[in-house]
Design an enzyme around this catalytic site. Structure first.
Site, short mmCIF file in Angstrom:
data_model
loop_
_atom_site.label_atom_id
_atom_site.label_comp_id
_atom_site.label_asym_id
_atom_site.label_seq_id
_atom_site.Cartn_x
_atom_site.Cartn_y
_atom_site.Cartn_z
CG ASP A 133 49.70 54.56 60.76
OD1 ASP A 133 48.80 54.98 59.99
OD2 ASP A 133 50.49 55.32 61.35
CE1 TYR A 148 51.83 48.95 54.30
CE2 TYR A 148 50.38 48.10 56.00
CZ TYR A 148 50.82 48.11 54.70
OH TYR A 148 50.24 47.25 53.79
CB CYS A 193 45.22 59.49 56.98
SG CYS A 193 46.09 58.83 55.54
#
Length: 459
Positions: free
Chosen positions: A388, A321, A415
């Site tokens: 990620d 990613y 996140c």
């Protein structure tokens, strides 16, 4: 807009009714948990331990829980502050008859308490979803780490290098209220850097546009304004909007569904800088939002991997990613020409950016495609992987493929604490462990946080 006040939930779960609540613990998603007559209510704009009057915003009688916004504070927490931004202040907004805008739902809480609440959420998610009872020694556990105090003076403001706006039916810049179709006009964005506010988009007639995205690199290079035209809007109208912006601002039209970008004026990309590298990022391509996020995350990832002996000259690594290649470039520096880096990104436009950004690194192979498919087709003896993923996380299938590729270590950047914890659970079921963990407050005054973890096979 009027509301009925009562101390019992509305018998029919009527939206707009006000209830008095004793606020319980924080929960993932930017709200706290309250209970009233056996009914769970997720209440926003509160602080654990407060007594508040809240307006029901989602109260279907058949729902497992209801939602509410604070409209008055009867017993305040010592950590309650005056909100820095009126459109996002729940009490003020509802006092004017409309809901608050999203994007600053923790703005009423002192920063130190915001960070401890975020740590509570991360710890709870890891325990509940991943079964992690004992966190690594690298995790202090009481607060996520502050980022950017040197540039914002400790205010938690002025950190966003990217911002998204809606447009009111009258053509004014606005933002959506949380979980609502309502668009509230705005005349400032205190969380954004000066380069975004200095555009004064709220003074521009935006009729013919449904949405506006702004990218203003922290290095001071040329900003880009993306306009999502409404159906039937002609190029002449977009040119008229562009003419109202400063000459040094690039403008492009974009389709939010396909992310296709068409030049109106200037260029269709921005030039970002981080960790000694420059990066071209096209249109709405992904880049970390906080001005100090790229350097912070690169530092945490390389510290974990190098400290464990997984990242060194000659190492074989992958960046999954990968976006425009933020981590790819740094990994390429670390492994040198005797090593190799596989960089995988699903979005075609962003993958093209990575090719341009890494064209001078012959030991980097950039592939556009799904992570699990590429790993199957490109098997290697990896020393380390950097992962990620988007907010939804990697998921069970991808985690299974990662484990099957037998890397020595994985640095996981996330996140979202819920999807992160879920994926950690999948790794643990496959014989891996959470070896190191750090968490950063890259989104002050919101409920969001960023984690960096080191995962390794159980010895």
């Amino acid at each position: 807009m009027t509301a009925k006040t009562q101390t019992q939930p509305a018998p029919t779960g009527e939206t707009g009714t006000e209830v008095v609540l004793d606020v319980g613990p924080v929960a993932h998603g930017g709200h706290c948990v309250a209970r009233h007559e056996g009914r769970v209510i997720f209440v926003r704009h509160a602080i654990p331990g407060e007594k508040v009057r809240a307006r029901l915003t989602d109260a279907d009688e058949e729902a497992k829980f209801w939602r509410a916004d604070v409209v008055d504070v009867l017993e305040a927490s010592p950590d309650r502050m005056d909100h820095f931004w009126h459109p996002a202040d729940s009490r003020r907004a509802w006092g004017h008859g409309h809901p608050p805008v999203g994007g600053a739902e923790f703005g009423h809480i002192a920063l130190a308490r915001q960070r401890s609440l975020k740590a509570d959420v991360l710890t709870e998610q890891l325990k509940r979803l991943a079964g992690v009872e004992q966190l690594p020694d690298s995790w202090a556990g009481t607060s996520v780490e502050a980022v950017g105090d040197a540039s914002d003076g400790g205010s938690g403001l002025g950190w966003r290098t990217r911002a998204s706006f809606s447009v009111t039916p009258g053509g004014k810049l606005g933002m959506h209220a949380h979980r609502s179709g309502d668009i509230i006009p705005v005349r400032e964005m205190p969380l954004a850097i000066d380069a975004i506010n200095d555009l004064r988009l709220w003074d521009i007639d935006l009729q013919g546009v449904d949405r506006v995205e702004v990218a203003a690199p922290a290095n001071g290079s040329r900003p880009l304004v993306l306009l999502a035209p409404a159906e039937g809007t002609k190029p002449k109208r977009l040119n008229a909007i562009a003419a109202q912006l400063p000459d040094d601002v690039s403008v492009a039209a974009f389709d939010p569904l396909t992310e296709a970008v068409e030049r109106v004026r200037g260029r269709q990309w921005v030039q970002e800088s981080a960790a000694g590298h420059d990066y071209r990022v096209t249109g709405a391509g992904f880049w970390q939002i906080h001005r100090d996020a790229p350097g912070t995350l690169v530092g945490a990832v390389t510290e974990f991997l190098q400290g464990g002996g997984f990242l060194h000259p000659g190492a074989v690594v992958a960046d999954l990613y990968a976006g425009a290649g933020l981590f790819t470039a740094v990994l390429a520096d670390a492994v040198g020409e005797t090593g190799s880096v596989l960089s995988v990104e699903g979005a075609p436009g962003t993958s093209r950016d990575a090719r341009k950004n890494l064209h001078a690194a012959p030991h980097v192979e950039i592939i556009q495609g799904r992570v699990e498919r590429v790993l199957r087709q490109k098997p290697r003896d990896f020393d380390a992987l950097v992962l990620d993923p988007p907010r939804a996380g990697a998921g069970k299938a991808v985690v299974g493929q990662l484990v099957a590729s037998h890397p020595r270590a994985i640095a996981y950047v996330s996140c979202d604490p819920a999807s992160f914890a879920r994926d950690v659970g999948y790794f643990r079921q496959s014989g891996w462990e959470l070896s190191a963990l750090r968490a950063f407050d890259l989104y002050p005054h919101t409920h969001h946080l960023e984690t960096v973890a080191l995962l390794t096979p159980v010895p």
